[in-house]
Design a protein around this motif. Structure first.
Motif, PDB file in Angstrom:
ATOM      1  N   GLU A  20      38.951  37.041  36.921  1.00 45.93           N
ATOM      2  CA  GLU A  20      39.878  37.360  35.832  1.00 45.93           C
ATOM      3  C   GLU A  20      39.800  37.420  34.536  1.00 45.93           C
ATOM      4  O   GLU A  20      39.118  36.169  33.618  1.00 45.93           O
ATOM      5  N   GLU A  21      40.309  38.110  33.527  1.00 45.03           N
ATOM      6  CA  GLU A  21      39.738  37.678  32.260  1.00 45.03           C
ATOM      7  C   GLU A  21      40.747  37.289  31.609  1.00 45.03           C
ATOM      8  O   GLU A  21      42.320  38.350  31.695  1.00 45.03           O
ATOM      9  N   LYS A  72      36.987  33.602  30.599  1.00 47.41           N
ATOM     10  CA  LYS A  72      37.272  34.096  32.142  1.00 47.41           C
ATOM     11  C   LYS A  72      37.705  33.526  32.886  1.00 47.41           C
ATOM     12  O   LYS A  72      36.897  32.130  33.060  1.00 47.41           O
ATOM     13  N   PHE A  73      38.126  33.658  34.015  1.00 50.46           N
ATOM     14  CA  PHE A  73      38.738  32.889  35.054  1.00 50.46           C
ATOM     15  C   PHE A  73      37.548  32.880  36.640  1.00 50.46           C
ATOM     16  O   PHE A  73      37.412  34.726  37.219  1.00 50.46           O
ATOM     17  N   GLN A 109      36.230  29.772  31.211  1.00 44.34           N
ATOM     18  CA  GLN A 109      35.560  29.387  30.079  1.00 44.34           C
ATOM     19  C   GLN A 109      35.812  30.393  29.062  1.00 44.34           C
ATOM     20  O   GLN A 109      35.797  31.139  29.676  1.00 44.34           O
ATOM     21  N   PRO A 110      35.208  29.584  28.111  1.00 48.18           N
ATOM     22  CA  PRO A 110      35.990  30.964  26.636  1.00 48.18           C
ATOM     23  C   PRO A 110      34.373  32.030  26.588  1.00 48.18           C
ATOM     24  O   PRO A 110      33.406  31.336  26.742  1.00 48.18           O
ATOM     25  N   ARG A 126      37.995  42.053  36.364  1.00 43.53           N
ATOM     26  CA  ARG A 126      38.778  42.964  36.597  1.00 43.53           C
ATOM     27  C   ARG A 126      39.168  42.917  34.652  1.00 43.53           C
ATOM     28  O   ARG A 126      38.613  42.560  34.256  1.00 43.53           O
ATOM     29  N   THR A 127      40.066  43.665  34.809  1.00 42.95           N
ATOM     30  CA  THR A 127      40.017  44.096  33.497  1.00 42.95           C
ATOM     31  C   THR A 127      41.470  43.343  33.033  1.00 42.95           C
ATOM     32  O   THR A 127      42.487  42.684  33.453  1.00 42.95           O
ATOM     33  N   PRO A 128      41.480  42.964  31.359  1.00 42.49           N
ATOM     34  CA  PRO A 128      42.125  42.196  31.054  1.00 42.49           C
ATOM     35  C   PRO A 128      43.028  42.650  31.059  1.00 42.49           C
ATOM     36  O   PRO A 128      43.655  43.287  31.263  1.00 42.49           O
ATOM     37  N   SER A 129      44.370  41.038  30.531  1.00 37.82           N
ATOM     38  CA  SER A 129      45.972  41.371  30.928  1.00 37.82           C
ATOM     39  C   SER A 129      46.190  42.532  30.251  1.00 37.82           C
ATOM     40  O   SER A 129      47.884  43.006  30.316  1.00 37.82           O
TER      41      SER A 129
END
Length: 1197
Positions: A1036-1037, A1019-1020, A984-985, A1132-1135
């Protein structure tokens, strides 16, 4: 000041009254009710040796019972005594007691002789003992001419009494003309024969009124011997006489008093003999002459004087041993010693024995056709002769009875009939006396009857024993059963004791023991029952006890005594002073729960005791009242007491000594108690041990001592302030050696090897040895196998190893202490076991029941105890994972062990991995180790939910797509069916957009998501599934790429000149406003107080401005908790690795009363850093910000 409070408690009914009743019932358990036919029984008779007062009527008792009532007859000197022919003799009505009229002309001497009473009815005849009648005699002293005794100082002297021979022998004592007893000492004492012995005479022994008196107790008369005169010539007077007749130049002077070594005055010679009867008191005497006065000591050759039965009298000149037995026979030596030498005498003692019972015959009640025995066993020295009589006639000439057979000391009855009823007499006699016992055989056929009254009420206090009576009779003897309640089951078990007389004992009665108990008696002729009631009461307690009081003279004091008791018991409260009644004084006021003393005086000082009595128990508590003078004007200085002084030891005996002392100054605080300590200079010099303590009012104490200890004592005084310094030590006192009083404790037998037994014990302390040469006698025998003990004597050690024993068998063990003087008392036995060996067999029939994917239950059959070969400690289950069924790959085998204590035959195996193959085996464990393993048992666990995927990576971001890669779960826990992806965004205000779900085949490991919005954070949520369900998810984001044109516009706005100018103008305007505010604040002038108060109102009561930015961060936390729900710490920390403030700032509301909310040592909140559960996406509209420059600025607001 510590209170002096003493409390005692006792239970009257349970422990005393009921026990007395029970003992009485045991004695009369075989009594036949008097309404049934029965042979006579002698109930009362005069003593065998009956000495009568010749001035009073002679009463010879003979009472008996029976059904029909018995008739009585007498013999005198073996022939029939015709009472009717002697007018001086009458027999009491309904009795066999004779009254011989002496006071109306009869002569007691005419009725001397041997009398025997016979009580007879139709079922038999009982006879009394032979009663020897002798009148007492108190003859006068024969007249004799007594010469004065003239003795030289220091010589010995014996004044003979020689009293007349009386019956019984008189009591002898010496007095003077003023009827004052003559003082006796180690030097002057009276012998057993009544003579007065002087070991050496002194001038003060001169007197003319040494008078011997003989008191005859039966006639209450005292006879007096003529006075004896003694004149002692002192050497000083003799020297004066010689000097008067000599000139000054002559040498004169009589010899001074000569010191002499001891010589025995009695007994004479070096040896003598004495015979005493068993059970009597043995008296041995040695009196010696000598100067200085000799001291007497007694020993038994080849043995010890019996402890607890030996006493020394007449200044140790008489050895007294009570209740002698055959073991006391032997040679007793008395030794008289002074500084010049010694003398001794050996008395050979032989203890004979008149007959005494081993088994006296007892009444026998039989039903027709039954068998029975009468046993008559007696012992004596010499061994007594046993003879039987039937109804008073020697059994050899008594009428024949086919059911009767005599076999020495036993009469055997077979198939008795009613005519077999009779009274049998057993006579055991030797040269020192005889025993005669009557025992009847009564043949009856009677149904049971219960003699205890119905519905009898028993009341006891809780936690004390209860004895419920069920006295019964019947023939044949009935069997007794007890029930609780009307329809209760029969009582059995360890909580009850069933006595032979029918009594039911409840050793520890509780409140739930209250109720109705039914006793049932039955035999082949019938059955009967009886009910009794038991009530268990609460104990009486003093819940507020009197306390120690110090009161000034003329003050008022009150002692409390508040009690708690059973509501059905009526208590009475009694107050005592110094264990006596309260003074009859109106100043003493006794209230319901207190005692008040008005206008206190010095005589009121003492111990006051409150005693509370009920019909079932009694409790008491005491406290001390100390009356002190009114304090002087200067302040009193209170201090620790000064140490006691002048310690003195007196009354030294082998096991005790009296210690006395003088207290030191108490320093204005009363001494509450004295502590007595001792030093053992022989075993532990320099070490002081606690001995005892006594109240502060006591300055002497009798101390119990141990043998073979060199004692020194010191005393410490204690008051409310503290303890004094110790006193100076007393003189040393070395006690004599003796046998050890006790044996080693904590005796154990535990084998260390399969073929040995290690016996250990705690050795005696030094002072417990009681003498030199401490050793131990170690004895053992195999339980239920060996009859004889094997013993060995070892030195003062604490272990002995027995080798060559069978494996793990029980042994009876005892360890006895001994020293150079002899053995300690017989020790108690303990049970030990020889060494253990490994178990021989494995558990069988191992079964596994799988409960779920992580839990299984294992069952097995227990091994036979004889194969355990040791103490069974339990069972061990070894289990290990063979392989995972999903990967078919083997890995390192890690065996796990579960231990189940005791003889348990099942257990649970937790923590199993789903969808796996396991093996297990079971082993029995003893103290030596584990036995062989059972055959491996294979079992499998079903599928479970998988773990989270091993990783989730998001790569290759574009304007509208992201690439997702993942790893399969480390623990699939089954066959994977698919993956579930949810995303979802998240917009700039942390709001979450709609949730999208995608199901992905299980064989995929990557996915490209297309048609996404540009420059948007997503966000996944990703997890795997098996047929059982979904596993835990991984989150994860990531952010799609921003459009370049918009990015450049945002940057240009921040760098435009007009924008910079606008910001500078705003800053200048704010600066001007601040200057104007500062000037107005510091401007002077008068203003109303009200305005000043308004202007300086308390900031803590002013409302907080909503636009105040001071608590902005905290408020954002509140608003985030309610409206925006920040991302959780688990995300988790963004990429792009940008870390935002919201990632670690959780709302305080989430930790309100949760299990993770914590505060550190200074009170600050630390719950937000503890592990929190990942919330599902649907729980709130979570959002995050994109890593743009504008967002970066927002993060610092």
């Amino acid at each position: 000041m510590q209170p002096k409070i003493m409390m005692k408690k006792k239970s009257i009914s349970a422990s005393k009254a009921s026990l007395v009743l029970f003992l009485c019932q045991m004695i009369s358990a075989l009594d036949v009710p008097l309404d049934l036919s029965q042979p006579p029984t002698i109930t009362q008779q005069s003593p065998k040796d009956y000495i009568v007062d010749p001035r009073e009527n002679i009463v010879i008792q003979c009472e008996a019972k029976g059904k029909p009532p018995p008739s009585f007859s007498w013999t005198r000197n073996g022939t029939h005594f015709d009472i009717d022919k002697d007018t001086q003799v009458t027999m009491k009505p309904n009795s066999g007691t004779l009254v011989i009229n002496i006071m109306n002309g009869g002569k007691a001497e005419a009725y001397e002789g041997v009398y025997q009473c016979t009580a007879r009815n139709e079922r038999g005849a009982a006879i009394s003992n032979n009663i020897v009648i002798r009148p007492s005699r108190s003859p006068l002293w024969t007249k004799e001419k007594l010469e004065p005794n003239q003795v030289r100082e220091g010589d010995s002297l014996v004044l003979h009494c020689r009293p007349p021979v009386g019956l019984p022998p008189p009591i002898i004592f010496w007095m003077d003309n003023a009827f004052q007893r003559l003082p006796q000492s180690e030097r002057v004492s009276q012998g057993l024969n009544g003579d007065l012995y002087f070991s050496n005479v002194q001038p003060e022994d001169t007197r003319e009124d040494y008078i011997c008196y003989a008191r005859f107790n039966h006639t209450q008369t005292i006879q007096q011997k003529q006075p004896i005169s003694v004149k002692v010539f002192s050497m000083d007077s003799l020297n004066d006489t010689i000097a008067a007749n000599l000139s000054e130049t002559d040498i004169y002077g009589a010899k001074p008093v000569m010191e002499r070594q001891p010589v025995l005055l009695t007994p004479t010679g070096s040896t003598s003999t004495k015979v005493e009867l068993r059970g009597n008191v043995l008296l041995l005497e040695c009196i010696a002459a000598g100067l200085p006065t000799p001291v007497i000591r007694w020993i038994k050759e080849g043995g010890e004087l019996p402890a607890n039965r030996t006493f020394f009298e007449n200044f140790k000149k008489t050895l007294k041993i009570i209740d002698v037995s055959e073991a006391d026979s032997g040679n007793y030596k008395c030794i008289a010693r002074n500084i010049l030498g010694s003398a001794h005498h050996v008395i050979s003692v032989t203890v004979k024995a008149a007959p005494y019972w081993i088994t006296a015959p007892r009444n026998l009640v039989l039903s027709p056709g039954e068998d029975g025995t009468l046993i008559c066993r007696a012992n004596g020295n010499p061994k007594p002769n046993i003879s039987w009589l039937a109804n008073g006639v020697p059994i050899a000439i008594a009428p024949e009875d086919p059911s009767r057979k005599v076999d020495g000391d036993t009469i055997i009855f077979s198939h008795v009939q009613e005519r077999s009823s009779a009274v049998y007499q057993c006579n055991a006699s030797n040269e020192y006396g005889y025993l005669l016992a009557n025992a009847f055989v009564n043949v009856l056929a009677e149904p049971p009857r219960i003699l205890t009254p119905p519905n009898k009420l028993y009341q006891v206090i809780a936690d004390s024993p209860a004895l419920l009576d069920c006295a019964y009779f019947g023939s044949p003897k009935p069997e007794i059963e007890w029930f609780k309640g009307v329809k209760g089951s029969i009582l059995r078990g360890n909580e009850y004791i069933f006595h032979d007389n029918g009594t039911l004992e409840i050793p520890v009665a509780q409140k739930d023991s209250t109720g109705t108990y039914t006793c049932v008696a039955r035999n082949e002729l019938g059955k009967i029952q009886n009910e009794v009631q038991l009530e268990v009461k609460d104990p009486t307690m003093i819940i507020k006890q009197p306390e120690y009081k110090v009161i000034q003279r003329y003050g008022q004091v009150s002692f409390e005594c508040i009690i708690k008791h059973d509501s059905t018991l009526l208590p009475t409260v009694i107050w005592l002073k110094d264990n006596d009644e309260l003074p009859d004084d109106e100043r003493f006021l006794v209230g319901k729960d207190n005692l008040t003393i008005m206008n206190v005086t010095d005589k009121d000082d003492g111990t006051y005791t409150c005693i509370v009595n009920t019909t079932l128990d009694s409790v008491s508590a005491s406290a001390v009242l100390t009356v002190v003078a009114a304090p002087p004007t200067p302040a009193i200085i209170y201090a620790r007491p000064n140490p006691p002084f002048d310690l003195e030891l007196t009354g030294q005996l082998e096991r005790s000594v009296e210690l006395s002392w003088i207290p030191g100054d108490e320093n204005n605080s009363p001494i509450t108690n004295f502590v007595i300590e001792y030093e053992d200079g022989l075993h532990e010099p320099g070490v002081w041990h606690y001995q005892t303590e006594v109240p502060g009012t006591q300055t002497t104490v009798q101390l119990k001592l141990s043998p073979y200890v060199s004692y020194s004592f010191r005393v410490i005084a204690v008051n409310e302030i503290g303890r004094s310094q110790p006193s100076e030590p007393s003189e040393q006192y070395l006690t004599k050696s003796a046998n050890p009083d006790e044996n080693p404790s904590n005796v154990q037998g535990i084998g260390s090897e399969p073929d040995n037994l290690v016996i250990t014990w705690e050795s005696l302390k030094g002072f417990q040895s009681n003498g030199p040469g401490l050793q131990y006698k170690v004895s053992w025998r195999q339980k239920d196998v060996d009859d004889e003990w094997t013993s060995v004597i070892v030195a003062n050690v604490s272990k002995y190893i027995v080798s060559g024993t069978p494996t793990f068998v029980p042994y009876e063990i005892k360890v006895q202490a001994l020293n150079d003087l002899g053995y300690a008392p017989e020790p108690s036995e303990v049970i030990g076991h020889s060494g253990e060996d490994l178990p021989m067999v494995a558990p069988g029939n191992v079964q596994v029941h799988v409960i779920n994917s992580t839990l299984a239950k294992v069952h097995w059959d227990p091994v036979p105890l004889k194969t355990v070969r040791g103490h069974l400690q339990g069972y061990k289950v070894y289990y290990w994972k063979v392989q995972s069924l999903s990967r078919r790959s083997r890995r390192h085998v890690e065996k796990k062990i579960l231990t189940f204590r005791g003889n348990k035959t099942f257990g649970m195996l937790p923590g199993l991995e789903p969808y796996s193959s396991y093996k297990l085996n079971v082993r029995v464990v003893n103290g030596k180790g584990e036995g062989p393993a059972s055959p491996d048992k294979v079992f499998k666990t079903p599928e479970g939910v998988p773990s989270s995927p091993s990783f989730l990576k998001i790569t290759n971001p574009t304007l509208d797509s992201l690439t997702l890669e993942w790893g399969s779960p480390t623990r699939p826990n089954g066959v994977l069916t698919s993956y579930i992806l949810k995303f979802q965004p998240i917009n700039n205000t942390h709001e979450l957009g709609p949730l999208v779900e995608i199901r992905i085949p299980a064989n995929e490991s990557s996915l490209i998501l297309k048609n996404l919005n540009y420059s948007t954070r997503y966000k996944f949520y990703f997890n795997a599934q098996t047929s059982v369900g979904s596993g835990s998810q991984i989150t994860e984001e990531a952010v799609t790429v921003m459009d370049e044109a918009m990015a450049s516009r945002q940057v240009d706005i921040a760098t435009q000149g007009w924008f910079i100018g606008l910001m500078c103008a705003v800053a200048l305007l704010i600066l001007i406003l601040l200057i104007v505010c500062f000037i107005r604040r510091n401007k002077g002038g008068k203003y109303p107080v009200k305005e000043k108060e308004d202007a300086h109102a308390d900031p803590e009561i002013q409302p907080m401005k909503e636009d105040d930015g001071t608590f902005g961060e905290y408020r954002s936390l509140e608003s985030d908790a309610e409206d925006h729900k920040p991302l959780k710490k688990g995300s988790r920390t963004p990429s792009d690795r940008t870390v935002k403030k919201e990632d670690s700032d959780d709302s305080l509301v989430d930790y309100g009363e949760g299990v993770n909310g914590q505060f550190n040592e200074d009170g600050s909140f630390i719950g937000q850093y503890s592990g929190k559960k990942e919330k599902e996406p649907a729980e709130g509209n979570e959002s995050s910000e994109a890593p743009s420059p504008v967002n970066a600025m927002n993060s610092f607001v």
